[in-house]
Design a protein around this motif. Sequence first.
Motif: not given
Length: 275
Positions: A130, A164, A168, A171, A192
């Motif tokens: 992060l 979080n 990517p 995600r 994020h």
Amino acid sequence: MTVKPIKLIALDMDGTTLRRDGSLSQENRTAMEDALAQGVHVVFATGRTREALPQNVKAVEGMRYAITSNGAAVADLKEDRWLYKNEIKGESIPAVLNALSGSGLFIEAFVDGRAYMDESWTERIKYYGLPEDYTQYALITRHPIPNLFGFLAKQKGIENINVNFGDPELRKQYESRLRAIPGTALTTSFPHNWELGALTVSKADGLRALCEYLGVKREETMAIGDNENDRAMLGFAGCSVAMGNASASLQAAAGYVTASCEEDGVAKAIRKFVL
């Protein structure tokens, strides 16, 4: 854009009123205090919890109300009480926990104005990928507890679940899974993360509730923001302003685009439309 006299200004915090380093410029503070002195309500509408409101925000003279946790809670800071709550409840809570159980993701939960994380992440978060400023912010503002999921399973209401991702691509993979959780809505305020709230929660919902409490019409409001979780709020407000550092799509959706957060865009908008 035709603007009626503004009685309430709703301001996103990070990337809007605050600079990227978290500081509040003197120009922004002066414009906010000038508006407050004229009887205009100036309200922060943030994804942060009530407890995580920074001291430089609390120190603004005359600031009384805050919309927090992406609209899940509205607080009267002067009287230290909640005016409105719109939380994840009932069967949606176990559905959220089931969807995230065993994921190994860094999860933060907002409950009754405080942010919690599992204590196992206290050291692991530093290596998660992060942004460094977010990592430090989380370590300062989140309360580590031994069993986050066990704690959440006992709650009657949860303001927000922040998920979080250091990767990517991961995600992207989780988006459809999170959107499918019944009784919840999904938004984001950082590249994020994904943020889960109650089905009808948004900053617009919190702003609507505060307007009803204060007797302010929506056409008498101005909202300023920079990110996707501000979109509904800008759509609700009579005067919608996107920051110069906002995405192109958010700028296109707003009635006016001001300067960036590094260039006192909030102060410029307040002086143009209110003062």
